[in-house]
Scaffold this active site. Sequence first.
Site, mmCIF file in Angstrom:
data_model
loop_
_atom_site.group_PDB
_atom_site.id
_atom_site.type_symbol
_atom_site.label_atom_id
_atom_site.label_comp_id
_atom_site.label_asym_id
_atom_site.label_seq_id
_atom_site.Cartn_x
_atom_site.Cartn_y
_atom_site.Cartn_z
ATOM 1 N N HIS A 67 0.829 -1.214 0.000
ATOM 2 C CA HIS A 67 0.000 0.000 0.000
ATOM 3 C C HIS A 67 0.860 1.260 0.000
ATOM 4 C CE1 HIS A 67 -3.515 -2.403 0.801
ATOM 5 N NE2 HIS A 67 -2.987 -2.887 1.911
ATOM 6 N N HIS A 87 5.334 6.505 6.944
ATOM 7 C CA HIS A 87 5.020 6.054 5.587
ATOM 8 C C HIS A 87 4.601 7.264 4.756
ATOM 9 C CE1 HIS A 87 1.193 6.134 7.720
ATOM 10 N NE2 HIS A 87 0.749 6.613 6.566
ATOM 11 N N HIS A 126 2.265 8.968 1.282
ATOM 12 C CA HIS A 126 1.141 8.919 0.332
ATOM 13 C C HIS A 126 1.536 9.780 -0.858
ATOM 14 C CE1 HIS A 126 -1.605 7.141 3.339
ATOM 15 N NE2 HIS A 126 -0.851 7.809 4.198
ATOM 16 N N HIS A 148 3.660 10.652 6.785
ATOM 17 C CA HIS A 148 2.981 10.449 8.072
ATOM 18 C C HIS A 148 3.911 9.761 9.047
ATOM 19 C CE1 HIS A 148 -1.193 10.552 5.993
ATOM 20 N NE2 HIS A 148 -0.718 11.760 6.241
ATOM 21 N N THR A 159 -6.318 7.109 7.792
ATOM 22 C CA THR A 159 -6.790 7.377 6.422
ATOM 23 C C THR A 159 -6.906 6.107 5.583
ATOM 24 O OG1 THR A 159 -4.577 7.763 5.536
ATOM 25 C CG2 THR A 159 -5.735 9.671 6.483
ATOM 26 N N THR A 160 -6.650 4.954 6.190
ATOM 27 C CA THR A 160 -6.883 3.664 5.528
ATOM 28 C C THR A 160 -7.748 2.812 6.449
ATOM 29 O OG1 THR A 160 -4.981 2.560 6.537
ATOM 30 C CG2 THR A 160 -4.577 3.719 4.460
HETATM 31 S S1 BO1 Z 1 -2.464 7.015 8.549
HETATM 32 O O1 BO1 Z 1 -1.296 7.664 9.078
HETATM 33 O O2 BO1 Z 1 -3.726 7.595 8.921
HETATM 34 N N1 BO1 Z 1 -2.387 6.980 6.961
HETATM 35 C C1 BO1 Z 1 -2.450 5.399 9.150
HETATM 36 C C2 BO1 Z 1 -3.287 4.487 8.574
HETATM 37 C C3 BO1 Z 1 -3.312 3.201 9.053
HETATM 38 C C4 BO1 Z 1 -2.524 2.822 10.120
HETATM 39 C C5 BO1 Z 1 -1.653 3.750 10.692
HETATM 40 C C6 BO1 Z 1 -1.625 5.042 10.200
HETATM 41 N N2 BO1 Z 1 -2.648 1.538 10.536
HETATM 42 C C7 BO1 Z 1 -2.191 0.982 11.756
HETATM 43 C C8 BO1 Z 1 -2.561 -0.484 11.722
HETATM 44 C C9 BO1 Z 1 -2.002 -1.214 12.913
HETATM 45 C C10 BO1 Z 1 -0.518 -0.933 13.022
HETATM 46 C C11 BO1 Z 1 -0.271 0.544 13.059
HETATM 47 C C12 BO1 Z 1 1.204 0.837 13.125
HETATM 48 O O3 BO1 Z 1 -0.819 1.156 11.908
HETATM 49 O O4 BO1 Z 1 -3.981 -0.597 11.733
HETATM 50 O O5 BO1 Z 1 -2.245 -2.582 12.795
HETATM 51 O O6 BO1 Z 1 0.029 -1.531 14.196
HETATM 52 O O7 BO1 Z 1 1.464 2.156 13.452
HETATM 53 ZN ZN ZN Z 2 -0.785 7.759 6.159
#
Ligand code: BO1
Ligand code: ZN
Length: 257
Positions: free
Chosen positions: A64, A93, A95, A118, A200-201
């Site tokens: 992703h 990560h 986007h 992020h 956001t996912t």
């Molecule tokens: S975000 O920064 O809003 N794009 C974002 C989206 C999804 C996650 C984190 C940040 N997911 C979560 C997972 C967890 C995992 C964690 C790690 O990130 O749902 O399973 O441990 O930081």
């Molecule tokens: Zn993100």
Amino acid sequence: AEDFGYDGSIGPTYWGDRYQECRGKHQSPININVLRVKQVALPDISFVGFDDPIDNVHVTNNGHTVLIEVENEPHPRVSGGPLEGNYVFSQMHFHWGDNDTLGSEDKINHRSFPMELHMVFYKEEYKTVKNAVTHADGLTVLAFFYELDRHQHPAYDDITSALGNVTDPHSSVVMKKPFSFLNILPYDLRRYFTYRGSLTTPPCSEVVIWLDFEQPVRLTHDQIEVFRELRSASGKIRHNFRPIQPIGDRTVFYNID
Ligand code: BO1
Ligand code: ZN
């Protein structure tokens, strides 16, 4: 088959079918209308461990996005600003979009940026990320926008060279050189927008205190292009940003202290 994606029948329009929280009223990303923000003078943010060189930094293509994680303790942490208590680094990560006119998740006055970083932290008192995401103040995400420059940003060469080794989904490398968070951030960390929102996912949990820093990081088109070469199970990850969500009853605060 992937459980979510950014196109077609697994795209953002359908996330709510499998993940109820994606239909919530406090979702991210949002458009920030600068004429409607509430100006505030919050306490200083404390960035701990951000200027230390970190060894054993893992770079992973999860299909992703590209995830950057740190192996060694203690992890960098943040406190202050709108935050109550300490937040511990979990992962960072990116986007991005198919071209330089798109890619950021939050927008400012409907302006998109070509990429967004992020940095995800969980509240220390909740002990684990898994537990933190069951609390409304469980996570904070520091968000940084990118804009184009004609000069390369040397700190990003270490990231883009690692990306060359993780073009396949579910591949991972360890960075050869120590990596310092501060080196990849903009100079001004005092001006930011903050609001309550979600992941956001999927699962789109409404547990995130967002801090969107105003000053973008400047990269070349070619540096951003390296991210667009990463692959998912179904081809190149050409774009991985969620469309903007209704702001609803929320207020965005603007710290300029
Ligand atoms: S975000 O920064 O809003 N794009 C974002 C989206 C999804 C996650 C984190 C940040 N997911 C979560 C997972 C967890 C995992 C964690 C790690 O990130 O749902 O399973 O441990 O930081
Ligand atoms: Zn993100």
